[in-house]
Design an enzyme around this catalytic site. Structure first.
Site, PDB file in Angstrom:
ATOM      1  CD  GLN A  28      -2.284  -1.429   2.712  1.00 40.00           C
ATOM      2  OE1 GLN A  28      -3.202  -0.801   3.211  1.00 40.00           O
ATOM      3  NE2 GLN A  28      -1.613  -2.352   3.376  1.00 40.00           N
ATOM      4  CG  ASN A  29       4.191   1.199   2.195  1.00 39.53           C
ATOM      5  OD1 ASN A  29       3.136   1.437   2.785  1.00 39.53           O
ATOM      6  ND2 ASN A  29       5.146   0.463   2.715  1.00 39.53           N
ATOM      7  CG  ASP A  38       7.717   3.997   0.389  1.00 37.07           C
ATOM      8  OD1 ASP A  38       7.845   2.980  -0.316  1.00 37.07           O
ATOM      9  OD2 ASP A  38       7.522   3.946   1.619  1.00 37.07           O
ATOM     10  CG  HIS A  56      -2.965   2.402  -1.714  1.00 33.59           C
ATOM     11  ND1 HIS A  56      -2.992   2.566  -0.342  1.00 33.59           N
ATOM     12  CD2 HIS A  56      -4.015   1.595  -2.015  1.00 33.59           C
ATOM     13  CE1 HIS A  56      -4.008   1.867   0.159  1.00 33.59           C
ATOM     14  NE2 HIS A  56      -4.639   1.274  -0.825  1.00 33.59           N
ATOM     15  CB  CYS A  73      -1.530  15.657 -18.279  1.00 31.96           C
ATOM     16  SG  CYS A  73      -2.629  17.009 -18.715  1.00 31.96           S
ATOM     17  CB  THR A 116      -0.632  -3.313   6.695  1.00 31.77           C
ATOM     18  OG1 THR A 116      -1.861  -2.698   6.335  1.00 31.77           O
ATOM     19  CG2 THR A 116      -0.770  -4.822   6.586  1.00 31.77           C
ATOM     20  CB  THR A 117      -3.638  -1.156  11.039  1.00 29.63           C
ATOM     21  OG1 THR A 117      -3.047   0.004  10.519  1.00 29.63           O
ATOM     22  CG2 THR A 117      -3.101  -1.501  12.370  1.00 29.63           C
ATOM     23  CG  ASN A 125       1.786  -4.591  13.054  1.00 28.94           C
ATOM     24  OD1 ASN A 125       2.014  -3.846  13.999  1.00 28.94           O
ATOM     25  ND2 ASN A 125       1.107  -4.212  11.994  1.00 28.94           N
ATOM     26  CB  ALA A 152       9.150  -4.761   9.292  1.00 26.62           C
TER      27      ALA A 152
HETATM   28  P1  OAD Z   1      -1.153   2.392   9.159  1.00 29.25           P
HETATM   29  O1  OAD Z   1      -0.449   3.662   9.489  1.00 29.25           O
HETATM   30  O2  OAD Z   1      -2.632   2.319   9.320  1.00 29.25           O
HETATM   31  O3  OAD Z   1      -0.538   1.224  10.023  1.00 29.25           O
HETATM   32  C1  OAD Z   1       0.851   1.078  10.175  1.00 29.25           C
HETATM   33  C2  OAD Z   1       1.109  -0.260  10.846  1.00 29.25           C
HETATM   34  O4  OAD Z   1       2.503  -0.453  10.930  1.00 29.25           O
HETATM   35  C3  OAD Z   1       0.572  -0.389  12.278  1.00 29.25           C
HETATM   36  O5  OAD Z   1      -0.087  -1.648  12.387  1.00 29.25           O
HETATM   37  C4  OAD Z   1       1.834  -0.386  13.152  1.00 29.25           C
HETATM   38  O6  OAD Z   1       1.667  -1.201  14.296  1.00 29.25           O
HETATM   39  C5  OAD Z   1       2.842  -0.998  12.200  1.00 29.25           C
HETATM   40  N1  OAD Z   1       4.226  -0.637  12.448  1.00 29.25           N
HETATM   41  C6  OAD Z   1       4.752   0.525  12.910  1.00 29.25           C
HETATM   42  N2  OAD Z   1       6.093   0.472  12.935  1.00 29.25           N
HETATM   43  C7  OAD Z   1       6.439  -0.762  12.480  1.00 29.25           C
HETATM   44  C8  OAD Z   1       7.674  -1.435  12.267  1.00 29.25           C
HETATM   45  N3  OAD Z   1       8.840  -0.844  12.507  1.00 29.25           N
HETATM   46  N4  OAD Z   1       7.632  -2.696  11.774  1.00 29.25           N
HETATM   47  C9  OAD Z   1       6.463  -3.305  11.505  1.00 29.25           C
HETATM   48  N5  OAD Z   1       5.270  -2.734  11.686  1.00 29.25           N
HETATM   49  C10 OAD Z   1       5.254  -1.476  12.164  1.00 29.25           C
HETATM   50  O7  OAD Z   1      -0.710   2.040   7.679  1.00 29.25           O
HETATM   51  P2  OAD Z   1      -1.362   1.111   6.605  1.00 29.25           P
HETATM   52  O8  OAD Z   1      -1.996  -0.093   7.221  1.00 29.25           O
HETATM   53  O9  OAD Z   1      -0.349   0.909   5.540  1.00 29.25           O
HETATM   54  O10 OAD Z   1      -4.638   4.520   2.144  1.00 29.25           O
HETATM   55  O11 OAD Z   1      -2.493   2.060   6.053  1.00 29.25           O
HETATM   56  C11 OAD Z   1      -3.167   1.658   4.954  1.00 29.25           C
HETATM   57  C12 OAD Z   1      -3.799   2.783   4.247  1.00 29.25           C
HETATM   58  O12 OAD Z   1      -4.571   3.571   5.135  1.00 29.25           O
HETATM   59  C13 OAD Z   1      -2.872   3.807   3.641  1.00 29.25           C
HETATM   60  O13 OAD Z   1      -2.228   3.341   2.487  1.00 29.25           O
HETATM   61  C14 OAD Z   1      -3.862   4.886   3.315  1.00 29.25           C
HETATM   62  C15 OAD Z   1      -4.767   4.834   4.522  1.00 29.25           C
HETATM   63  O14 OAD Z   1      -6.124   4.928   4.235  1.00 29.25           O
HETATM   64  C16 OAD Z   1      -4.751   5.405   1.132  1.00 29.25           C
HETATM   65  O15 OAD Z   1      -4.107   6.429   1.108  1.00 29.25           O
HETATM   66  C17 OAD Z   1      -5.690   5.020   0.030  1.00 29.25           C
END
Ligand code: OAD
Length: 259
Positions: A114-115, A117, A132, A140, A203-204, A228, A246
């Site tokens: 979902q990243n 970057d 994503h 454009c 991811t959450t 996680n 991670a």
């Molecule tokens: P979140 O910010 O919701 O969750 C980040 C997760 O990473 C959490 O579960 C943390 O516990 C975990 N975490 C933090 N540091 C960590 C580490 N060093 N190693 C392993 N895990 C770690 O991010 P996402 O689940 O990616 O969508 O969010 C998904 C989407 O929510 C994003 O892409 C965005 C948003 O809606 C869109 O922009 C469409």
């Protein structure tokens, strides 16, 4: 010295053995994978806004929606710029590198992230599904102009198309938009072929397209591994859970294979 938990070490050995046998491995990744590269997680970044609102008094989801980009591009670009600033100059960390080095002639590694970057590709991962999109690919809104921007620094905001003067946007999924169909189709094709091992890392997300591959693995008896520090919606489905960062966890798993 950190005390080692023997049960955890045992899990490293077991998952290492599964990795050694696996021919097709899926890593589903979220913002937590890039946390150790210094990029704030989505939850971390939004928590920085009081009441969950940006300094413009609107939710993050609103300023980064397709409606706002069309109606008020300057506002959306202000936050796209902040997003780009947060990934600017960041390098892959041990987690990205471990997923890349696990690729071998007998073992295909797929990463559905979902990243936005690009750090998986920069680490060397070849089969990456950018669910994503990618913040550096610019298109454009009207014509066929497309360009890769290494950085948004020194850009006039909002930027205009050099060919037709219309608005530009990054090829990311904004709120209110569907996922890129070509990426989804390619990912779905690999899911149909099946995996021998599925990881959910950092991811959450509750998005179905992120959870479904884990549900499918659990249904088919394919081992699920979660990395996680926190409990997440898929923790209950995991056969193995590594509650640590991670980078260190995946590097230690790769080391089980002598990598
Ligand atoms: P979140 O910010 O919701 O969750 C980040 C997760 O990473 C959490 O579960 C943390 O516990 C975990 N975490 C933090 N540091 C960590 C580490 N060093 N190693 C392993 N895990 C770690 O991010 P996402 O689940 O990616 O969508 O969010 C998904 C989407 O929510 C994003 O892409 C965005 C948003 O809606 C869109 O922009 C469409």
């Amino acid at each position: 010295m950190t005390l080692q938990n023997p049960a955890m070490n045992h899990d490293f050995e077991k998952v290492g053995a599964l990795l050694r046998q696996a021919r097709r491995v899926l890593f589903i990744t979220g913002a937590g994978v890039s946390a150790e590269s210094g990029i704030p997680t989505f939850r971390g970044a939004t928590a920085a806004f009081a009441d969950g609102l940006t300094e413009d008094g609107l939710a993050f989801e609103e300023v980064l929606s397709i409606e706002t980009l069309q109606r008020n591009p300057a506002l959306s670009w202000k936050y796209l710029f902040k997003l780009e600033q947060s990934i600017r100059g960041r390098a892959p960390n041990a987690a990205h590198r471990a997923m890349a080095v696990l690729q071998s002639p007998g073992r295909d590694i797929f990463v559905a992230t979902q990243n936005i970057d690009e750090l998986h590709q920069r680490a060397g991962s070849r089969n990456v599904f950018e669910l994503h999109g990618n913040l550096r690919r610019i298109i454009c809104l009207q014509c066929k102009y497309t360009k890769y921007w290494e950085t948004y620094a020194s850009l006039p905001l909002p930027p205009c198309c050099p060919l037709c003067q219309s608005g530009l946007r990054p090829e990311v999924v904004l709120y209110g938009e569907s996922l890129p169909p070509a990426v989804l189709a390619a990912f779905s094709q690999e899911q149909d072929r099946g995996f021998d091992l599925v990881f959910s890392v950092g991811t959450t997300s509750l998005f179905l397209y992120v959870i479904e591959p884990v549900l499918a693995a659990a249904r088919r008896g394919v081992p699920v591994v979660e990395v996680n520090p926190d409990i997440t919606p898929v923790s209950g489905l995991a056969d193995f859970r590594f509650a640590g960062p991670a980078g260190g966890t995946l590097a230690k798993l790769a080391a089980q294979l002598g990598i």
